[in-house]
Motif scaffolding. Sequence first.
Motif, PDB file in Angstrom:
ATOM      1  N   VAL A 159       6.705 -10.753  -6.130  1.00 53.61           N
ATOM      2  CA  VAL A 159       5.711  -9.895  -6.774  1.00 53.61           C
ATOM      3  C   VAL A 159       4.341 -10.136  -6.162  1.00 53.61           C
ATOM      4  CG1 VAL A 159       4.507  -9.460  -8.948  1.00 53.61           C
ATOM      5  CG2 VAL A 159       6.985  -9.649  -8.930  1.00 53.61           C
ATOM      6  N   PHE A 160       4.005 -11.386  -5.895  1.00 48.28           N
ATOM      7  CA  PHE A 160       2.711 -11.721  -5.303  1.00 48.28           C
ATOM      8  C   PHE A 160       2.602 -11.129  -3.899  1.00 48.28           C
ATOM      9  CE2 PHE A 160       0.011 -14.631  -2.818  1.00 48.28           C
ATOM     10  CZ  PHE A 160      -1.170 -14.468  -3.524  1.00 48.28           C
ATOM     11  N   VAL A 161       3.670 -11.217  -3.100  1.00 48.73           N
ATOM     12  CA  VAL A 161       3.650 -10.679  -1.737  1.00 48.73           C
ATOM     13  C   VAL A 161       3.501  -9.161  -1.766  1.00 48.73           C
ATOM     14  CG1 VAL A 161       5.079 -10.329   0.320  1.00 48.73           C
ATOM     15  CG2 VAL A 161       4.895 -12.600  -0.691  1.00 48.73           C
ATOM     16  N   ILE A 162       4.227  -8.495  -2.639  1.00 47.40           N
ATOM     17  CA  ILE A 162       4.132  -7.036  -2.727  1.00 47.40           C
ATOM     18  C   ILE A 162       2.730  -6.608  -3.152  1.00 47.40           C
ATOM     19  CG2 ILE A 162       4.959  -5.022  -4.030  1.00 47.40           C
ATOM     20  CD1 ILE A 162       7.731  -6.349  -4.010  1.00 47.40           C
ATOM     21  N   ALA A 163       2.154  -7.303  -4.126  1.00 44.08           N
ATOM     22  CA  ALA A 163       0.793  -6.973  -4.560  1.00 44.08           C
ATOM     23  C   ALA A 163      -0.200  -7.217  -3.433  1.00 44.08           C
ATOM     24  CB  ALA A 163       0.426  -7.797  -5.789  1.00 44.08           C
ATOM     25  N   GLY A 164      -0.031  -8.310  -2.687  1.00 44.11           N
ATOM     26  CA  GLY A 164      -0.929  -8.605  -1.565  1.00 44.11           C
ATOM     27  C   GLY A 164      -0.851  -7.551  -0.477  1.00 44.11           C
ATOM     28  N   VAL A 165       0.352  -7.114  -0.149  1.00 44.19           N
ATOM     29  CA  VAL A 165       0.520  -6.070   0.871  1.00 44.19           C
ATOM     30  C   VAL A 165      -0.134  -4.770   0.417  1.00 44.19           C
ATOM     31  CG1 VAL A 165       2.255  -4.620   1.996  1.00 44.19           C
ATOM     32  CG2 VAL A 165       2.570  -7.085   1.895  1.00 44.19           C
ATOM     33  N   ALA A 166      -0.016  -4.445  -0.856  1.00 46.25           N
ATOM     34  CA  ALA A 166      -0.631  -3.228  -1.381  1.00 46.25           C
ATOM     35  C   ALA A 166      -2.151  -3.308  -1.294  1.00 46.25           C
ATOM     36  CB  ALA A 166      -0.191  -2.997  -2.825  1.00 46.25           C
TER      37      ALA A 166
END
Length: 116
Positions: A79-86
């Motif tokens: 979840v943290f990686v997906i939010a960071g990429v966004a």
Amino acid sequence: MTRVTESISTQLPTTDARRCAAVVAKSVARGAGQVGLFLGRQSAAAAKKGVECAKAIPSKSAARSERVEKPRGRKRLAVFVIAGVAVIGGAVFYKSRRREHPPVASAPPRVDEKTA
């Protein structure tokens, strides 16, 4: 006599027809009342059964305390990686946009060309 049977009795010419109409009106009224009572009793019984079943099932809090906690590190990391990429994608998009307007033309564009 009720209002229904009185109003019907004034419209019917013979006494036999009046009596039949009165019997029909009373039975319809009684039937509707009995149906209402029957449905009320059935719904009350169904509600009691539902409450008993709900009490028999163990609550979710008891089930939570009994089960073993699973580590959620991978899920949180994803979840943290997906939010960071966004967030990074939004920043790149914002930076790539032009912030200044093009310079003002000296004259408006024309369709016909000037020949030299």
